[in-house]
Scaffold this motif. Sequence first.
Motif, PDB file in Angstrom:
ATOM      1  N   GLY A   6       0.814  -1.220   0.000  1.00 39.24           N
ATOM      2  CA  GLY A   6       0.000   0.000   0.000  1.00 39.24           C
ATOM      3  C   GLY A   6       0.839   1.258   0.000  1.00 39.24           C
ATOM      4  O   GLY A   6       0.561   2.200   0.745  1.00 39.24           O
ATOM      5  N   TYR A   7       1.872   1.300  -0.817  1.00 37.35           N
ATOM      6  CA  TYR A   7       2.834   2.410  -0.764  1.00 37.35           C
ATOM      7  C   TYR A   7       2.197   3.758  -1.095  1.00 37.35           C
ATOM      8  O   TYR A   7       2.625   4.806  -0.586  1.00 37.35           O
ATOM      9  N   LEU A   8       1.159   3.765  -1.933  1.00 36.96           N
ATOM     10  CA  LEU A   8       0.487   5.028  -2.253  1.00 36.96           C
ATOM     11  C   LEU A   8      -0.263   5.568  -1.034  1.00 36.96           C
ATOM     12  O   LEU A   8      -0.291   6.784  -0.801  1.00 36.96           O
ATOM     13  N   VAL A   9      -0.865   4.680  -0.262  1.00 37.83           N
ATOM     14  CA  VAL A   9      -1.575   5.102   0.946  1.00 37.83           C
ATOM     15  C   VAL A   9      -0.595   5.654   1.971  1.00 37.83           C
ATOM     16  O   VAL A   9      -0.831   6.706   2.580  1.00 37.83           O
ATOM     17  N   ILE A  10       0.525   4.960   2.170  1.00 36.62           N
ATOM     18  CA  ILE A  10       1.542   5.429   3.115  1.00 36.62           C
ATOM     19  C   ILE A  10       2.082   6.793   2.675  1.00 36.62           C
ATOM     20  O   ILE A  10       2.254   7.714   3.491  1.00 36.62           O
ATOM     21  N   SER A  11       2.323   6.951   1.379  1.00 37.97           N
ATOM     22  CA  SER A  11       2.867   8.208   0.863  1.00 37.97           C
ATOM     23  C   SER A  11       1.913   9.375   1.095  1.00 37.97           C
ATOM     24  O   SER A  11       2.331  10.453   1.527  1.00 37.97           O
ATOM     25  N   VAL A  12       0.630   9.173   0.838  1.00 38.73           N
ATOM     26  CA  VAL A  12      -0.321  10.275   0.982  1.00 38.73           C
ATOM     27  C   VAL A  12      -0.527  10.635   2.451  1.00 38.73           C
ATOM     28  O   VAL A  12      -0.724  11.812   2.788  1.00 38.73           O
TER      29      VAL A  12
ATOM     30  N   THR B   7      -0.607  30.958   2.363  1.00 41.67           N
ATOM     31  CA  THR B   7      -0.748  30.713   0.927  1.00 41.67           C
ATOM     32  C   THR B   7       0.463  29.978   0.360  1.00 41.67           C
ATOM     33  O   THR B   7       0.330  29.180  -0.574  1.00 41.67           O
ATOM     34  N   LEU B   8       1.627  30.244   0.919  1.00 40.49           N
ATOM     35  CA  LEU B   8       2.835  29.533   0.484  1.00 40.49           C
ATOM     36  C   LEU B   8       2.649  28.025   0.613  1.00 40.49           C
ATOM     37  O   LEU B   8       3.033  27.259  -0.287  1.00 40.49           O
ATOM     38  N   ILE B   9       2.029  27.597   1.707  1.00 38.34           N
ATOM     39  CA  ILE B   9       1.799  26.172   1.929  1.00 38.34           C
ATOM     40  C   ILE B   9       0.679  25.645   1.027  1.00 38.34           C
ATOM     41  O   ILE B   9       0.836  24.640   0.322  1.00 38.34           O
ATOM     42  N   THR B  10      -0.476  26.329   1.037  1.00 39.78           N
ATOM     43  CA  THR B  10      -1.646  25.804   0.327  1.00 39.78           C
ATOM     44  C   THR B  10      -1.453  25.802  -1.187  1.00 39.78           C
ATOM     45  O   THR B  10      -1.823  24.837  -1.867  1.00 39.78           O
ATOM     46  N   HIS B  11      -0.865  26.868  -1.734  1.00 43.41           N
ATOM     47  CA  HIS B  11      -0.714  26.927  -3.186  1.00 43.41           C
ATOM     48  C   HIS B  11       0.378  25.971  -3.670  1.00 43.41           C
ATOM     49  O   HIS B  11       0.245  25.360  -4.743  1.00 43.41           O
ATOM     50  N   THR B  12       1.443  25.838  -2.893  1.00 40.21           N
ATOM     51  CA  THR B  12       2.485  24.869  -3.239  1.00 40.21           C
ATOM     52  C   THR B  12       1.901  23.452  -3.285  1.00 40.21           C
ATOM     53  O   THR B  12       2.176  22.672  -4.200  1.00 40.21           O
ATOM     54  N   SER B  13       1.080  23.145  -2.286  1.00 41.92           N
ATOM     55  CA  SER B  13       0.430  21.833  -2.257  1.00 41.92           C
ATOM     56  C   SER B  13      -0.471  21.638  -3.471  1.00 41.92           C
ATOM     57  O   SER B  13      -0.492  20.557  -4.072  1.00 41.92           O
ATOM     58  N   LEU B  14      -1.215  22.673  -3.842  1.00 39.59           N
ATOM     59  CA  LEU B  14      -2.111  22.581  -4.991  1.00 39.59           C
ATOM     60  C   LEU B  14      -1.355  22.255  -6.278  1.00 39.59           C
ATOM     61  O   LEU B  14      -1.828  21.501  -7.123  1.00 39.59           O
ATOM     62  N   LEU B  15      -0.148  22.798  -6.407  1.00 40.80           N
ATOM     63  CA  LEU B  15       0.626  22.598  -7.630  1.00 40.80           C
ATOM     64  C   LEU B  15       1.324  21.244  -7.683  1.00 40.80           C
ATOM     65  O   LEU B  15       1.358  20.594  -8.731  1.00 40.80           O
ATOM     66  N   ILE B  16       1.893  20.832  -6.562  1.00 36.78           N
ATOM     67  CA  ILE B  16       2.772  19.657  -6.623  1.00 36.78           C
ATOM     68  C   ILE B  16       2.063  18.340  -6.312  1.00 36.78           C
ATOM     69  O   ILE B  16       2.587  17.274  -6.652  1.00 36.78           O
ATOM     70  N   THR B  17       0.893  18.377  -5.674  1.00 38.74           N
ATOM     71  CA  THR B  17       0.221  17.123  -5.308  1.00 38.74           C
ATOM     72  C   THR B  17      -0.086  16.237  -6.517  1.00 38.74           C
ATOM     73  O   THR B  17       0.202  15.030  -6.490  1.00 38.74           O
ATOM     74  N   PRO B  18      -0.687  16.762  -7.609  1.00 38.36           N
ATOM     75  CA  PRO B  18      -0.929  15.891  -8.778  1.00 38.36           C
ATOM     76  C   PRO B  18       0.355  15.323  -9.359  1.00 38.36           C
ATOM     77  O   PRO B  18       0.384  14.172  -9.818  1.00 38.36           O
TER      78      PRO B  18
ATOM     79  N   ILE C 274       3.171  14.682  -7.717  1.00 38.12           N
ATOM     80  CA  ILE C 274       3.661  13.631  -6.823  1.00 38.12           C
ATOM     81  C   ILE C 274       2.897  12.331  -7.065  1.00 38.12           C
ATOM     82  O   ILE C 274       3.490  11.238  -7.109  1.00 38.12           O
ATOM     83  N   GLY C 275       1.565  12.432  -7.237  1.00 39.52           N
ATOM     84  CA  GLY C 275       0.775  11.235  -7.503  1.00 39.52           C
ATOM     85  C   GLY C 275       1.209  10.531  -8.778  1.00 39.52           C
ATOM     86  O   GLY C 275       1.334   9.293  -8.815  1.00 39.52           O
ATOM     87  N   LEU C 276       1.454  11.299  -9.842  1.00 38.12           N
ATOM     88  CA  LEU C 276       1.909  10.704 -11.107  1.00 38.12           C
ATOM     89  C   LEU C 276       3.299  10.096 -10.974  1.00 38.12           C
ATOM     90  O   LEU C 276       3.571   9.000 -11.484  1.00 38.12           O
TER      91      LEU C 276
END
Length: 389
Positions: free
Chosen positions: A214-220, A301-312, A314-316
């Motif tokens: 379940g490496y994807l679950v652990i990662s998220v 905003t530094l945290i939230t917008h960075t997360s918005l950009l990099i989360t997809p 990271i998933g790929l």
Amino acid sequence: MCVRGIIPSGQQAPSLPRQARIENQTYISPDEGQLLKRFWQSASGFWRGRSAWRAWLLVVLLIATVLLQLWTLYGLNFWNRDFFNAIARNDAADLWTQALRFVPLAAASIFLAILSVWTRMTMQRTWREWLSNHLYNYWLENDHYTRLRFMPGEHQTPEFRIAEDARIATDLPIDLTIGLFSSFFTAITFISVLWSVGDSLVIGFSGLMVTIPGYLVISVVVYSILLSAGTLLIARHLVRVLEENKRSEAELRSIGTHLRESGEGTALEDGKKDGRQVVGGALKAVIAVWRIYCWQLMRLTLITHTSLLITPVIGLLLCTPKYLAGAMTLGEVVQAAAAFVIVQGAFNWFTDNYARLAEWASSANRVASLLLALDQVDRARVSLKVSEQ
């Protein structure tokens, strides 16, 4: 009527010498827990009594809407997998089938989104109406509004607290509770998708093979914890800043109102103070607090917008090794990456809503401060009656 610093034209200010002695009492500022407890003591009355059936009916409708939206989102996630698998196979017939399958899913999603807005705003409107009526009644009954000025504590501009802070204090809890409920069940649903699609990842290192189930679950989970910790560290003072911002804004309005009414002859003038100097000082305080508030939001905003950009991304990237090894199809990569973003968004409810939580807490505290001051008025009335007997 007569409010703080204002008297009806042609009348003298009320004389309350014994009441004025309350001003000499030592005031101990209530802590956050006391304020929130006092707020909910009054606000929770909306869910009790003869009219409570309507509130609970709206709750049931909201829960049903959220669950149906989750079911639709689950169907769209699997539609993504099948659609991109059809693209990878160059299967025109299956692509047409998937296009037709998308129509009812999209229609259901749109309808449920509209229904959710109506139900949510109806509940917010009815709760605000109930709480505002409760506060107005408490403020105006038994001459509370004239005696309130003699009470120690944070209760300035009660009319603003009832009109504005009560609105925020009833709007945001419904939004936040719906979001938390939806995030909880979304996380449970799509963790199962991540676990089944992602399965295990085998890593070779120096001849040693390590299997991560379940490496994807652990990662998220790890990724969401780091984001939440960063948000809490960066914006930990946001509630205090918002409370100070609301206080300074209310003070500026109060001064402006007093100056206008002094000019109209409906309020007592203070000849010892220059009006322009007083209002200028209040404005400087508002701007100073606003600057601090701006910096707090910039850091958040530094945290939230960075997360918005990099989360997809990271998933790929997490799915790429299995795709290159032939253990995942293109459709499964897209499905898993989308599920990763959805689960991260659900886990990240705290990070995404930290500013709104802070705004709600500051408004609820201001309403509670007014309620506590009105409570003191009642206790003072009882004490005066006992001393007169």
